[in-house]
Scaffold this active site. Structure first.
Site: not given
Ligand code: MG
Length: 374
Positions: A166, A195, A221, A246, A270
């Site tokens: 992250k 991400d 991402e 995303d 998701k």
């Protein structure tokens, strides 16, 4: 087939403590999450469970998920025939415009009931599994990076080989330093993904991402804000590394727009973004037609919701890049399942029991319950 009438619905909020803080570009989870659980029972005595995993800065609030389930869905769910999942979910989409996590919870509980009623696992209801196991990704997201480094040897020993870093919640220099350190300490075969969770400004995202590319991530991402699809398209065209959308792709309409703009090479799917497995699989189908591969993303979910997502991935050809469903064992202080979430050699083992294939522990539900609506 005789109807399977839903006779009661209980909605609960659970406050679930996390083991350690987690930071990402869009915000930090410091001490715990509030998830919303729905328990449906039928006239045949069958119970089904679903879970909504809202995050206010990402999908929506727990309060909105409670309101959708308890106030807006209850009137047509209680008394409905659980076998008519598509009809019930169509009514849910008509009743409430957003609250995708609440719709995911309702759909999950309905599939759980139907699977238990006919003795079939969820993956069979979705067409059958293409994969017996699904590779897991762990997120490197502790604001105290040394804690992540301390945890690495045990994760590698458990067979984990996918790690998502992250980035975008601190400075660019700190992100590069973390990536450099991880490449030094990780075995060569480790698959690193990055991400940003919308954490970069548009105007200087490209040079920063070129710096990140030096560490050979498998994909990058969502570097820029969700609504900046045209910028995503420019970045996807300029970078050698595949770009994943995303937050830019919540539902099939977003997916179609992203395809039209060529805004990404990959999509994160998701169930709590899209409002359930139905729309999530529609995203995967649109992506497949466009030559875009998908990854199974998750919110802060217990093993219950993670298993719904894992079974969907097992039965969906184009969600082929693994998933990140390690929350119940790695991030949450305690799961709500009676048995450990089934993981072996860094992969989720898809169960063949009926419905979701897992059982909730009523004592854990009671332990973390903060409110309920019957
Ligand atoms: Mg993401």
């Amino acid at each position: 087939m005789a109807a399977l009438t839903i006779t009661s619905m209980t909605v609960r909020t659970l406050r679930l403590p996390v083991r350690s803080a987690r930071s990402q570009g869009v915000g930090t989870v410091a001490d715990g999450v509030t998830n919303v659980f729905v328990e449906l029972t039928t006239d045949a005595g069958i119970t089904g469970w679903g879970e909504a995993a809202p995050w206010a800065v990402f999908t929506g609030t727990a309060e909105a998920a409670v309101g959708a389930l308890h106030v807006h869905f209850r009137p047509f769910v209680v008394g409905a025939d659980a076998f008519r999942i598509e009809e019930i979910m169509g009514r849910a989409r008509q009743a409430v415009v957003h609250s995708p996590e609440a719709k995911a919870a309702l759909e999950m509980a309905l599939y759980d009931i139907v699977g238990r009623a006919i003795g079939a696992p969820l993956h069979v209801l979705l067409g059958g599994k293409l994969r017996d196991t699904v590779p897991l990704s762990i997120s490197i997201a502790n604001p105290d990076f040394e804690k992540d480094l301390e945890a690495l040897p045990a994760l590698l020993a458990d067979g984990l080989r996918l790690f998502k870093v992250k980035t975008g919640f601190s400075t660019h220099a700190a992100d590069l330093a973390r990536l450099e350190r991880l490449r030094e300490v990780m075995p060569d075969e480790v698959d690193l993904r990055v991400d940003f969770n919308q954490g970069l400004d548009c105007w200087d995202a490209l040079p920063k991402l070129r710096d990140v590319e030096a560490f050979a991530p498998t994909f990058i991402e969502q570097p820029v804000p969700a609504d900046k699809m045209e910028v995503m398209a420019d970045l996807a065209a300029a970078l050698d590394t595949p770009l994943m959308a995303d937050e830019s792709v919540f539902d099939p309409t977003d997916a179609l727009r992203a395809v039209g703009l060529r805004a990404a090479d990959l999509f994160s799917v998701k169930i709590h973004k899209s409002g359930g497995m139905g729309p999530a699989r529609a995203i995967a189908a649109i992506a497949e037609a466009a030559g875009i591969a998908c990854y199974g993303g998750s919110m802060f979910e217990t093993g219950l919701s993670c298993m719904a997502g894992a079974q969907m991935i097992a039965a969906t050809r184009n969600i082929s890049l693994g998933c990140e469903f390690y929350q119940p064992t790695y991030y949450l202080a305690e799961d709500v399942l009676a048995a450990p979430f089934p993981v072996a050699n860094g992969e989720i083992v898809i169960p063949d029991g009926p419905g979701l294939g897992v059982e909730v522990d009523p004592d854990r539900i009671a332990k973390y319950e903060t409110a309920r609506w019957d």
